[in-house]
Design a protein around this motif. Structure first.
Motif, PDB file in Angstrom:
ATOM      1  N   PRO A 273     117.543 -51.271 -30.922  1.00 32.19           N
ATOM      2  CA  PRO A 273     116.891 -50.590 -32.253  1.00 32.19           C
ATOM      3  C   PRO A 273     116.418 -49.282 -31.686  1.00 32.19           C
ATOM      4  O   PRO A 273     115.929 -49.071 -30.544  1.00 32.19           O
ATOM      5  CB  PRO A 273     115.719 -51.635 -32.376  1.00 32.19           C
ATOM      6  CG  PRO A 273     116.239 -53.013 -31.810  1.00 32.19           C
ATOM      7  CD  PRO A 273     117.138 -52.598 -30.733  1.00 32.19           C
ATOM      8  N   CYS A 274     116.326 -48.044 -32.669  1.00 25.94           N
ATOM      9  CA  CYS A 274     115.776 -47.016 -32.394  1.00 25.94           C
ATOM     10  C   CYS A 274     116.226 -46.115 -31.357  1.00 25.94           C
ATOM     11  O   CYS A 274     115.406 -45.559 -30.589  1.00 25.94           O
ATOM     12  CB  CYS A 274     114.144 -47.121 -32.084  1.00 25.94           C
ATOM     13  SG  CYS A 274     113.324 -48.215 -33.395  1.00 25.94           S
ATOM     14  N   PHE A 275     117.446 -46.331 -31.071  1.00 29.60           N
ATOM     15  CA  PHE A 275     118.088 -45.786 -29.764  1.00 29.60           C
ATOM     16  C   PHE A 275     118.130 -44.071 -29.921  1.00 29.60           C
ATOM     17  O   PHE A 275     117.858 -43.615 -28.839  1.00 29.60           O
ATOM     18  CB  PHE A 275     119.464 -46.174 -29.692  1.00 29.60           C
ATOM     19  CG  PHE A 275     120.191 -45.761 -28.474  1.00 29.60           C
ATOM     20  CD1 PHE A 275     120.120 -46.369 -27.061  1.00 29.60           C
ATOM     21  CD2 PHE A 275     121.238 -44.831 -28.388  1.00 29.60           C
ATOM     22  CE1 PHE A 275     120.303 -45.973 -25.956  1.00 29.60           C
ATOM     23  CE2 PHE A 275     121.899 -44.235 -27.299  1.00 29.60           C
ATOM     24  CZ  PHE A 275     121.422 -44.952 -26.087  1.00 29.60           C
ATOM     25  N   ASP A 276     118.676 -43.970 -31.013  1.00 33.01           N
ATOM     26  CA  ASP A 276     118.572 -42.278 -31.121  1.00 33.01           C
ATOM     27  C   ASP A 276     117.245 -41.767 -31.019  1.00 33.01           C
ATOM     28  O   ASP A 276     116.939 -40.468 -30.525  1.00 33.01           O
ATOM     29  CB  ASP A 276     119.296 -41.884 -32.542  1.00 33.01           C
ATOM     30  CG  ASP A 276     120.699 -42.208 -32.635  1.00 33.01           C
ATOM     31  OD1 ASP A 276     121.506 -42.403 -31.561  1.00 33.01           O
ATOM     32  OD2 ASP A 276     121.029 -42.506 -33.651  1.00 33.01           O
ATOM     33  N   GLN A 277     116.261 -42.370 -31.828  1.00 29.45           N
ATOM     34  CA  GLN A 277     114.888 -41.731 -31.399  1.00 29.45           C
ATOM     35  C   GLN A 277     114.478 -41.782 -30.088  1.00 29.45           C
ATOM     36  O   GLN A 277     113.795 -41.093 -29.688  1.00 29.45           O
ATOM     37  CB  GLN A 277     113.741 -42.827 -32.301  1.00 29.45           C
ATOM     38  CG  GLN A 277     113.977 -42.484 -33.801  1.00 29.45           C
ATOM     39  CD  GLN A 277     113.211 -43.666 -34.731  1.00 29.45           C
ATOM     40  OE1 GLN A 277     113.483 -44.683 -34.654  1.00 29.45           O
ATOM     41  NE2 GLN A 277     111.951 -43.107 -34.995  1.00 29.45           N
ATOM     42  N   LEU A 278     114.899 -42.593 -29.154  1.00 35.64           N
ATOM     43  CA  LEU A 278     114.424 -42.890 -27.955  1.00 35.64           C
ATOM     44  C   LEU A 278     115.039 -41.665 -27.023  1.00 35.64           C
ATOM     45  O   LEU A 278     114.415 -41.209 -26.265  1.00 35.64           O
ATOM     46  CB  LEU A 278     114.914 -44.260 -27.174  1.00 35.64           C
ATOM     47  CG  LEU A 278     114.279 -45.449 -27.675  1.00 35.64           C
ATOM     48  CD1 LEU A 278     114.469 -46.878 -27.301  1.00 35.64           C
ATOM     49  CD2 LEU A 278     112.368 -45.267 -27.267  1.00 35.64           C
ATOM     50  N   ARG A 279     116.613 -41.464 -27.696  1.00 32.10           N
ATOM     51  CA  ARG A 279     116.990 -40.300 -26.805  1.00 32.10           C
ATOM     52  C   ARG A 279     116.391 -38.804 -27.272  1.00 32.10           C
ATOM     53  O   ARG A 279     116.256 -38.035 -26.364  1.00 32.10           O
ATOM     54  CB  ARG A 279     118.488 -40.342 -27.271  1.00 32.10           C
ATOM     55  CG  ARG A 279     119.447 -41.520 -26.754  1.00 32.10           C
ATOM     56  CD  ARG A 279     120.992 -41.086 -27.353  1.00 32.10           C
ATOM     57  NE  ARG A 279     121.520 -39.739 -26.961  1.00 32.10           N
ATOM     58  CZ  ARG A 279     122.476 -39.341 -27.288  1.00 32.10           C
ATOM     59  NH1 ARG A 279     123.159 -39.994 -28.343  1.00 32.10           N
ATOM     60  NH2 ARG A 279     122.918 -38.223 -26.905  1.00 32.10           N
ATOM     61  N   ASP A 280     115.907 -38.965 -28.261  1.00 30.98           N
ATOM     62  CA  ASP A 280     114.999 -37.400 -28.817  1.00 30.98           C
ATOM     63  C   ASP A 280     113.907 -37.599 -28.020  1.00 30.98           C
ATOM     64  O   ASP A 280     113.422 -36.430 -27.534  1.00 30.98           O
ATOM     65  CB  ASP A 280     114.646 -37.832 -30.386  1.00 30.98           C
ATOM     66  CG  ASP A 280     115.721 -37.613 -31.144  1.00 30.98           C
ATOM     67  OD1 ASP A 280     116.751 -37.005 -30.867  1.00 30.98           O
ATOM     68  OD2 ASP A 280     115.659 -37.880 -32.298  1.00 30.98           O
ATOM     69  N   LEU A 281     113.191 -38.746 -27.616  1.00 33.15           N
ATOM     70  CA  LEU A 281     111.997 -38.725 -26.798  1.00 33.15           C
ATOM     71  C   LEU A 281     112.378 -38.320 -25.324  1.00 33.15           C
ATOM     72  O   LEU A 281     111.524 -37.513 -24.675  1.00 33.15           O
ATOM     73  CB  LEU A 281     111.320 -40.123 -26.805  1.00 33.15           C
ATOM     74  CG  LEU A 281     110.425 -40.181 -25.775  1.00 33.15           C
ATOM     75  CD1 LEU A 281     109.129 -39.508 -26.119  1.00 33.15           C
ATOM     76  CD2 LEU A 281     110.044 -41.735 -25.678  1.00 33.15           C
TER      77      LEU A 281
END
Length: 286
Positions: free
Chosen positions: A219-227
């Motif tokens: 879950p939220c993998f793309d957001q974690l990459r953004d982080l």
């Protein structure tokens, strides 16, 4: 009484298709399964795999099988179960070493690896150095000489995934499809090891995590990459057959409080309600 401890793993630094099969490099951290083996009556709440390992060892050393009835196994573990954190590997490896110590036997890591894979897929946390490992056959064991000093923000999801059930599914087509991406991750890891380059290491882990998304998405993998991109931390890694995610950083260079705030602001912590700060450490049995 004899004791031993084996570390947990925050998923894998790398896992993918290499040299004709699936390989991994575990991410050992400072959580442990601690096992004590002594002469005595077995406790009723022992973990079945631990007893199975004792029996495997007795057979390996050609000891009388009935000896198992007089061995007591006790344990303490801080490792969550069925999250991709090598809890079972830690249990059986620590049990094996404690049993060896009690019986006055020696047990090298290469021997231990062969014994563990007889019971289940095994993590490379059993080796002191970071090690590329065939977790199904133990045939590949390639150690690395660099021990990175990395902090990890471990994101724990409530989702549980039984490793045994995961490996009963055929993921070979996806692993092979993602082989070029994993080859890139493997090359980056090699370079990171040679140069002691933390950012290349983080990039290698992130590439491996990206490849894993088609098999077991987080879950939220793309957001974690953004982080990762926004904060300049080293990268992220995942449990390729589990549910945890690790954010790789340096507590002296990066603001862990900001990372926690960001996870809360973006509501990522709703998917990963337990967040722990841990350290990447050397593996091996203590």
């Amino acid at each position: 009484m004899a004791e031993a401890a084996c570390p947990a793993s925050c998923g894998e630094l790398l896992q993918g298709w290499l040299f004709g099969g699936e390989k991994l490099i575990s991410c050992p951290i400072n959580w442990f399964s601690c096992v004590a083996v002594s002469e005595g009556i077995p406790i009723p709440q022992e973990r079945p795999r631990m007893r199975q390992m004792v029996n495997v060892l007795l057979d390996y050393w050609q000891e009388p099988p009935e000896l198992t009835a007089g061995l007591r196994i006790e344990y303490q573990s801080t490792i969550p179960i069925a999250k991709g954190m090598a809890s079972s590997t830690a249990d059986i490896a620590a049990t094996a070493q404690a049993t060896a110590r009690l019986l006055g036997k020696s047990l090298e890591s290469t021997e231990l690896a062969q014994l563990c894979v007889k019971l289940e897929p095994t993590d490379s946390t059993i080796f002191k150095p970071l090690t590329l490992f065939d977790h199904l056959t133990a045939q590949t064991q390639i150690p690395f000489d660099w021990q990175p000093d990395i902090d990890i923000l471990l994101l724990e999801s409530p989702q549980t995934i039984l490793t045994e059930e995961y490996h009963q599914q055929d993921h070979h087509p996806q692993w092979r499809d993602n082989a070029p991406l994993f080859q890139q991750a493997w090359r980056q890891f090699h370079t990171a090891n040679q140069r002691h380059d933390y950012y290349r290491l983080g990039e290698a882990c992130t590439l491996s995590a990206i490849a894993s998304q088609s098999i077991l998405p987080k879950p939220c993998f793309d957001q974690l990459r953004d982080l990762v991109e926004q904060t300049g931390i080293y990268g992220l890694n995942v449990a390729h057959s589990g549910s945890v995610v690790g954010l790789l950083f340096d507590s002296h260079r990066h603001d862990v409080n900001y990372l926690r705030w960001w996870l809360c602001q973006k509501k990522i912590s709703e998917h990963y309600p337990k967040i722990h700060q841990v350290k990447l450490i050397a593996g091996g049995i203590r």
